[in-house]
Design an enzyme around this catalytic site. Structure first.
Site: not given
Ligand code: ITT
Length: 196
Positions: A73, A155, A177, A183
């Protein structure tokens, strides 16, 4: 704790293709595979913290597949917006009608802030059936820039410049990155715990 070799039988509890790709790249040099989840489970993210939501996802996938599950998350915390969107990062993009529209909105909201400070956060939760969940957190500090630049990553990468760099995460190569990301940092802590 399970051994590193057993990680080949784990499932990655995410539906986000950007995360699947990054975990593949991060684990490849270590010869560890964590299977992407083919079944799409709809896990409501009802928690109020990254850890709570990561646990909800990991538990749901571990139960569904009957193997250890690793959930991520993550999100972007913007200082001038009181830490938002944080756990709502994916939802803000959805509600805005996509990232380009959200970036325009954020640019408007942050136009008085010269160098908007922000941080990417990642909380990993590993659930091994029958054991207590384990949590690992990584954080990447930086600032935002507008308009968005670059086409790598996913994202919020096109508007985020990590501290010490002058390009967005979407302009930096995947290798760069992945060497510094939130991560990566969380995964390193998990791997250290597995080796201990
Ligand atoms: P899952 O729950 O299925 O894993 P999700 O995209 O809904 O997918 P999250 O609820 O953890 O997952 O939301 C994470 C969001 O945060 C992701 O969709 C991006 O908008 C942002 N995000 C996280 N890590 C990122 C990264 O490395 N680069 C850019 N945006 C990131």
């Amino acid at each position: 704790m399970p051994s590193l070799l057993e990680a080949n039988d784990w499932v990655l509890a995410t539906q986000n293709p950007g995360k699947v790709k990054e975990f593949g790249q991060l684990l490849e040099p270590l010869s560890i595979r964590i299977r992407p989840a083919l079944d799409e489970l709809n896990v409501p993210e009802t928690g109020s913290t990254f850890a709570a939501n990561a646990q909800l996802k990991a538990q749901a996938y571990a139960q569904h597949y009957g193997v250890p599950a690793l959930a991520d998350d993550s999100g972007l915390m913007i200082e001038a917006l009181g830490g938002n969107p944080g756990i709502y990062s994916a939802r803000w993009a959805l509600e805005a009608g996509g990232y380009p529209a959200l970036f325009q909105k954020l640019e408007g909201q942050l136009k008085e802030v010269p160098l908007p400070k922000a941080a990417f956060i990642c909380v990993l939760c590993l659930v091994v059936p029958g054991q207590s969940p384990q949590f690992f957190e990584g954080r990447l500090e930086g600032h935002l820039t507008f308009p968005p630049q670059g086409s790598h990553g996913f994202g919020y990468d096109p508007i985020f410049i990590p501290a010490g760099y002058d390009q967005t995460c979407a302009q930096l190569s995947a290798d760069v990155k992945n060497a510094i990301s939130h991560r990566r940092q969380a995964l390193d802590l998990l791997l250290q715990a597995l080796k201990a």
